[in-house]
Design a protein around this motif. Structure first.
Motif, mmCIF file in Angstrom:
data_model
loop_
_atom_site.group_PDB
_atom_site.id
_atom_site.type_symbol
_atom_site.label_atom_id
_atom_site.label_comp_id
_atom_site.label_asym_id
_atom_site.label_seq_id
_atom_site.Cartn_x
_atom_site.Cartn_y
_atom_site.Cartn_z
ATOM 1 N N GLU A 1 0.646 -1.377 -0.013
ATOM 2 C CA GLU A 1 0.017 0.144 -0.059
ATOM 3 C C GLU A 1 0.825 1.258 -0.016
ATOM 4 N N GLU A 2 1.999 1.226 0.812
ATOM 5 C CA GLU A 2 2.769 2.502 1.026
ATOM 6 C C GLU A 2 4.135 2.444 0.095
ATOM 7 N N ALA A 3 4.415 1.226 -0.374
ATOM 8 C CA ALA A 3 5.592 1.028 -1.031
ATOM 9 C C ALA A 3 6.982 1.788 -1.067
ATOM 10 N N PRO A 4 7.445 1.960 0.190
ATOM 11 C CA PRO A 4 8.708 2.924 0.706
ATOM 12 C C PRO A 4 9.608 2.079 -0.087
ATOM 13 N N ASP A 5 10.872 2.905 -0.451
ATOM 14 C CA ASP A 5 11.860 1.957 -1.107
ATOM 15 C C ASP A 5 12.725 1.076 -0.272
ATOM 16 N N VAL A 6 12.936 1.795 1.113
ATOM 17 C CA VAL A 6 13.525 1.293 2.010
ATOM 18 C C VAL A 6 12.726 1.013 3.370
ATOM 19 N N LEU A 7 12.716 -0.046 3.742
ATOM 20 C CA LEU A 7 11.871 -0.394 5.104
ATOM 21 C C LEU A 7 12.772 -0.769 6.130
ATOM 22 N N CYS A 8 12.943 -0.042 7.095
ATOM 23 C CA CYS A 8 13.820 -0.459 8.260
ATOM 24 C C CYS A 8 12.932 -0.899 9.497
ATOM 25 N N LEU A 9 12.953 -2.150 10.130
ATOM 26 C CA LEU A 9 12.440 -3.036 10.928
ATOM 27 C C LEU A 9 13.101 -3.137 12.124
ATOM 28 N N GLN A 10 12.371 -2.895 13.306
ATOM 29 C CA GLN A 10 13.061 -3.331 14.563
ATOM 30 C C GLN A 10 12.254 -4.008 15.375
ATOM 31 N N GLU A 11 12.813 -4.825 16.375
ATOM 32 C CA GLU A 11 12.149 -5.556 17.413
ATOM 33 C C GLU A 11 11.399 -6.884 16.590
ATOM 34 N N CYS A 12 12.716 -7.396 15.608
ATOM 35 C CA CYS A 12 12.170 -8.503 14.693
ATOM 36 C C CYS A 12 11.884 -9.815 15.432
ATOM 37 N N LYS A 13 12.391 -9.841 16.437
ATOM 38 C CA LYS A 13 12.268 -11.118 17.337
ATOM 39 C C LYS A 13 12.577 -12.444 16.638
ATOM 40 N N SER A 14 13.621 -12.401 15.699
ATOM 41 C CA SER A 14 13.558 -13.791 14.893
ATOM 42 C C SER A 14 15.212 -13.610 14.461
ATOM 43 N N PRO A 15 15.704 -14.837 14.391
ATOM 44 C CA PRO A 15 16.896 -15.169 13.725
ATOM 45 C C PRO A 15 16.847 -14.651 12.395
ATOM 46 N N VAL A 16 17.938 -14.149 12.037
ATOM 47 C CA VAL A 16 18.001 -13.751 10.474
ATOM 48 C C VAL A 16 17.587 -14.640 9.685
ATOM 49 N N GLU A 17 17.919 -15.770 9.576
ATOM 50 C CA GLU A 17 17.467 -17.006 8.560
ATOM 51 C C GLU A 17 16.207 -17.490 8.807
ATOM 52 N N LYS A 18 15.443 -17.047 9.633
ATOM 53 C CA LYS A 18 13.856 -17.338 9.780
ATOM 54 C C LYS A 18 13.059 -15.994 9.586
ATOM 55 N N ILE A 19 13.604 -14.907 8.994
ATOM 56 C CA ILE A 19 12.825 -13.715 8.577
ATOM 57 C C ILE A 19 12.256 -14.105 7.334
ATOM 58 N N PRO A 20 10.943 -14.009 7.321
ATOM 59 C CA PRO A 20 10.066 -14.594 5.972
ATOM 60 C C PRO A 20 10.591 -13.672 4.593
ATOM 61 N N VAL A 21 11.691 -13.678 4.342
ATOM 62 C CA VAL A 21 12.229 -12.884 2.982
ATOM 63 C C VAL A 21 11.321 -13.260 1.747
ATOM 64 N N GLU A 22 10.730 -14.395 1.680
ATOM 65 C CA GLU A 22 10.279 -14.759 0.261
ATOM 66 C C GLU A 22 9.173 -13.923 -0.349
ATOM 67 N N GLY A 23 8.216 -13.795 0.905
ATOM 68 C CA GLY A 23 7.287 -13.049 0.392
ATOM 69 C C GLY A 23 7.527 -11.402 0.216
ATOM 70 N N PHE A 24 8.725 -11.156 1.072
ATOM 71 C CA PHE A 24 8.899 -9.512 0.862
ATOM 72 C C PHE A 24 9.818 -9.389 -0.604
ATOM 73 N N ARG A 25 10.431 -10.431 -0.922
ATOM 74 C CA ARG A 25 11.210 -10.315 -2.254
ATOM 75 C C ARG A 25 10.157 -10.306 -3.484
ATOM 76 N N ALA A 26 9.076 -11.087 -3.079
ATOM 77 C CA ALA A 26 8.078 -11.256 -4.389
ATOM 78 C C ALA A 26 7.272 -9.575 -4.517
ATOM 79 N N LEU A 27 7.384 -8.838 -3.437
ATOM 80 C CA LEU A 27 6.722 -7.751 -3.584
ATOM 81 C C LEU A 27 7.776 -6.682 -3.770
ATOM 82 N N GLY A 28 8.991 -6.972 -4.389
ATOM 83 C CA GLY A 28 9.841 -5.857 -4.827
ATOM 84 C C GLY A 28 10.983 -5.675 -4.033
ATOM 85 N N TYR A 29 11.228 -6.426 -2.783
ATOM 86 C CA TYR A 29 12.374 -6.070 -1.754
ATOM 87 C C TYR A 29 13.226 -7.229 -1.879
#
Length: 262
Positions: free
Chosen positions: A26-54
């Motif tokens: 909906e907002e499509a920022p070019d860069v999105l910085c997240l905090q308090e992810c509460k996840s090991p890096v390898e378990k961040i759900p990147v596939e869906g984010f990549r599909a949206l252009g990140y």
């Protein structure tokens, strides 16, 4: 090149993956910085984010606590990840865009409930963390840099719903505000949000404890976008997406945006 950056304490990137995807759609920022992810890096759900252009990410994570990630449409390389005060916490990561702009993503310790380092170890850690940030920026003066994140301090009187009632509440005590001010001064950081919105009450966080957070509106501006003086004048369009606080199963923070023409 113009790009928009957003910063958001997501309070679990896996639990709120759908909200991140909604913001991206909906907002499509070019860069999105997240905090308090509460996840090991390898378990961040990147596939869906990549599909949206990140497709680009730099991150630091740990199980169940803390964690920072920068998701980007634009090519980006990791340039730093500091563990200030050697807490063993994932609270900082920095990436550099192709135009040479470095983006620092911070999650400053919240500091517990008692604003006294003798009674509350977490409050002392918070002040020490800010001091370490200050010393770092004194030693390595940043240039062409943006600093964003949940800094867990609302510095101005109009950054909280009641200055008088929050003077002894962690996040708005004079000693915290002083420490944050020294950190800001060390890097000569410009508060872009307040440069764009210089007057008036402005919040980015509303407690889960309020039965109706929107009606009570007892907020605090804990989330910040800063820039170094050499690019600060290129920053504009600051806003808080208050509506996101009302999304289903929301974070208690709302995203903060700014655009830079560089």
């Amino acid at each position: 090149m113009a790009f928009t950056i957003a910063t958001w304490n997501i309070n679990s990137v896996r639990l709120r993956e759908g909200l991140v995807q909604r913001l991206m759609s909906e907002e499509a920022p070019d860069v999105l910085c997240l905090q308090e992810c509460k996840s090991p890096v390898e378990k961040i759900p990147v596939e869906g984010f990549r599909a949206l252009g990140y497709p680009h990410m730099v991150a630091r994570g740990q199980k169940g606590y803390n964690g920072v990630a920068i998701l980007s449409k634009l090519p980006m390389e990791e340039v730093a990840a500091h563990d200030f005060v050697d807490l063993g916490h994932a609270r900082h990561v920095a990436g550099r865009l192709g135009n040479g702009v470095t983006i620092h993503n911070f999650y400053v310790p919240a500091g517990g409930d008692i604003p006294d380092r003798d009674q509350n170890v977490k409050f002392g850690q918070k002040l020490d963390y800010l001091t370490a940030m200050r010393d770092h920026f004194h030693a390595e003066r940043p240039e062409r840099a943006i600093l964003v994140g949940d800094l867990n301090i609302a510095p101005r009187e109009d950054d909280v719903w009641s200055h008088k009632q929050l003077l002894k509440i962690v996040s708005h005590t004079p000693v915290e505000v002083e420490h944050l001010g020294q950190t800001q001064e060390a890097g000569r950081w410009v508060d872009i949000t307040r440069k764009d919105i210089p007057e008036g009450l402005l919040y980015s966080w509303w407690s889960y404890r309020a039965a109706d957070w929107d009606a009570a509106d007892k907020g605090r501006r804990l989330d910040h976008v800063w820039a170094t003086p050499d690019i600060a004048n290129a920053g504009h369009g600051s806003r808080v997406l208050r509506a996101a606080r009302g999304w289903e199963q929301p974070s208690d923070h709302a995203p903060v945006f700014a655009t830079f023409d560089l």
